[in-house]
Design a protein around this motif. Sequence first.
Motif, short mmCIF file in Angstrom:
data_model
loop_
_atom_site.label_atom_id
_atom_site.label_comp_id
_atom_site.label_asym_id
_atom_site.label_seq_id
_atom_site.Cartn_x
_atom_site.Cartn_y
_atom_site.Cartn_z
N VAL A 99 6.51 -0.52 21.76
CA VAL A 99 5.32 -1.40 21.18
C VAL A 99 5.85 -2.97 21.62
N ALA A 100 4.87 -3.60 22.46
CA ALA A 100 5.31 -4.94 23.01
C ALA A 100 4.42 -5.98 22.33
N ASP A 101 3.43 -5.90 21.77
CA ASP A 101 2.67 -7.06 21.14
C ASP A 101 1.85 -6.72 19.92
N ASN A 102 1.30 -7.78 19.31
CA ASN A 102 0.30 -7.54 18.29
C ASN A 102 1.20 -6.82 16.99
N GLN A 103 2.57 -7.74 16.87
CA GLN A 103 3.28 -6.97 15.73
C GLN A 103 3.68 -8.14 14.57
N ALA B 259 5.91 -13.27 9.60
CA ALA B 259 6.87 -11.80 9.76
C ALA B 259 6.34 -11.47 11.09
N ARG B 260 7.23 -10.44 11.45
CA ARG B 260 7.31 -10.02 12.82
C ARG B 260 8.17 -8.73 12.96
N ASP C 87 -2.74 -5.53 14.69
CA ASP C 87 -2.70 -3.98 14.78
C ASP C 87 -1.48 -3.26 14.64
N ASN C 88 -0.15 -3.82 15.40
CA ASN C 88 0.87 -3.04 15.43
C ASN C 88 1.91 -3.71 14.54
N PHE C 89 1.56 -4.28 13.57
CA PHE C 89 2.63 -4.59 12.56
C PHE C 89 3.10 -3.36 11.99
N ASN C 90 4.38 -3.28 11.96
CA ASN C 90 4.99 -1.89 11.44
C ASN C 90 6.14 -2.07 10.69
N ALA C 91 6.19 -2.31 9.38
CA ALA C 91 7.24 -2.49 8.64
C ALA C 91 7.67 -1.23 7.83
N GLU C 92 8.39 -0.35 8.69
CA GLU C 92 8.67 0.99 8.25
C GLU C 92 9.31 1.01 6.91
N THR D 88 -3.50 -2.48 8.36
CA THR D 88 -3.27 -3.48 9.31
C THR D 88 -4.38 -3.86 10.40
N GLY D 89 -4.21 -4.77 11.18
CA GLY D 89 -5.43 -4.95 11.95
C GLY D 89 -6.69 -5.73 11.32
N ILE D 90 -6.20 -6.66 10.16
CA ILE D 90 -7.22 -7.48 9.67
C ILE D 90 -6.73 -8.71 9.30
N ARG D 91 -7.84 -9.53 8.91
CA ARG D 91 -7.65 -10.90 8.52
C ARG D 91 -8.59 -11.01 7.30
N THR D 92 -7.99 -11.49 6.30
CA THR D 92 -8.77 -11.76 4.95
C THR D 92 -8.59 -13.08 4.63
N THR D 93 -9.77 -13.49 4.22
CA THR D 93 -10.10 -14.79 3.59
C THR D 93 -10.30 -14.80 2.01
N SER D 94 -9.54 -15.54 1.06
CA SER D 94 -9.94 -15.25 -0.43
C SER D 94 -10.08 -16.65 -0.90
N LEU D 95 -11.03 -16.61 -1.79
CA LEU D 95 -11.25 -17.97 -2.49
C LEU D 95 -11.53 -17.67 -4.21
N HIS D 96 -10.76 -18.23 -4.88
CA HIS D 96 -10.67 -17.72 -6.45
C HIS D 96 -10.81 -19.21 -7.11
N LEU D 97 -12.01 -19.14 -8.09
CA LEU D 97 -12.22 -20.33 -8.81
C LEU D 97 -12.25 -19.82 -10.39
#
Length: 331
Positions: A59-63, A52-53, A88-93, A100-109
Motif C-alpha cells: 500500500v503506497a498512498d491514502n493511509q 495518524a498514518r 481509504d487505506n488507513f489500516n491500524a491493525e 475508512t474512506g470517510i469525511r465526517t463533519t459534526s456540530l453539537h449545540l
Amino acid sequence: VARYSRDVGERSRVGGLVVNKEAIDDARFNRTMAADAVFAPTRSFSVHSFLARTATPGVADNQQAFQTRVLFLNNRWNNYAEFTDIEDNFNAEVGFVPRTGIRTTSLHLERNPRPGGLIRVLEPMITFDYTTDQNNRLITRRIHHMVGTRFQNGSYLNVFMNRWLDVLDQPFAIQPDVTIPAGVYRFYEWVFRFDTNPAGRFYERFTYSPQTFYEGTRHDIDLTLGVRATSRASAEFTLQRNDVDLPWGAFVVNLGIMRLDYTLSPRMTIRSLSQYNSSTRQFSTSVRYNFIYKPGSDLYVVYDGLQGNLPGRPDLRNQQVVLKMTYLLSR
C-alpha cells in the motif's frame, strides 16, 4: 506500542504514538504513527487534534487519518464542532477503525439551564453529523434532537429523536438470511428513557425505542434492574430486545446480561459479567479479580469463557486466564 505525552502549561498537552506489528519469519508488518495535541487556553475552550498514518506492505498512498475538535464546555454550555478525515487505506491493525474512506463533519449545540424546584438541570441539544466519502459524496447524515431532564432526586428522563439518511452502495446482510438491498434510505428513531436514582439500594433503567428502519420497522426495549444488597455486594441484570421487521425478512435478537460485584476489602474487588446473545447463540462469562497492592499499582487476574452452538460449530468453546500487573514508579 510506545506512547509519549507531555503537559504544556496548565491545561495543554502534546503527545505521540508508535505501534509496530511484525510477523515472525515473514515480511508482513503493520505500523501506525500518530501525533496528538490539546490546546486549552482557558478552562472552557479547548482544541483537540490528532494526525495518524499507517504503513502496510503493498500500500503506497491514502493511509492517513486526521481529526480536530473545537470544544466550549462549562456548567451552562456544551458545544463542539468536529471534523474527521479517514482515508481509504488507513489500516491500524492493532487498533480498531469502524469505517475508512470517510469525511465526517459534526456540530453539537447544548444549553444546560438549572430551573430549580424538582429539576436539577435540563439538557436540550441538537447535533448534526454529515458523512461523505473521499469524493465528498453524501453517504450518511444524522440529525439528533434531544431533551434530557435530571431531577433533584437523582432520576433522569431522556427523550430524543434521530433522523437518518443512509446510502448503501452494496447489499448489507444484517442477518444471515436477511439482506438489505443497495439504495438510499431515510428513517427516524425515537428513544424514551427513564432512570431511577442510581445511588439507591434498588434502581431501574427503562428504554423504549420505536423506529422506522430501512423501509421497515424496528422496536427496541432495554430494561435494567439493579440492587445493592450490602455495602460490599451489588448485582445488575439487563435484558435487551430488538424486534426488526423488514420487507426482506424479520428477526428478533435478545441479549441478557448479568453483572455481579463484590468488595472483599478497600483494596480487593471481584466482578463477574455473564452474557447470552440469541443471535449468535453464545454464552460468555468474564470474572475479574483486582488487588491494589500499593496506591497506583494493581494486580489483575481475569478469566474469560465462551460457549456456543452455532450450526456447523455445535461445541464452540474458548477459555483463557489473563494475568496483568501494573507498577507505578513514582508520583
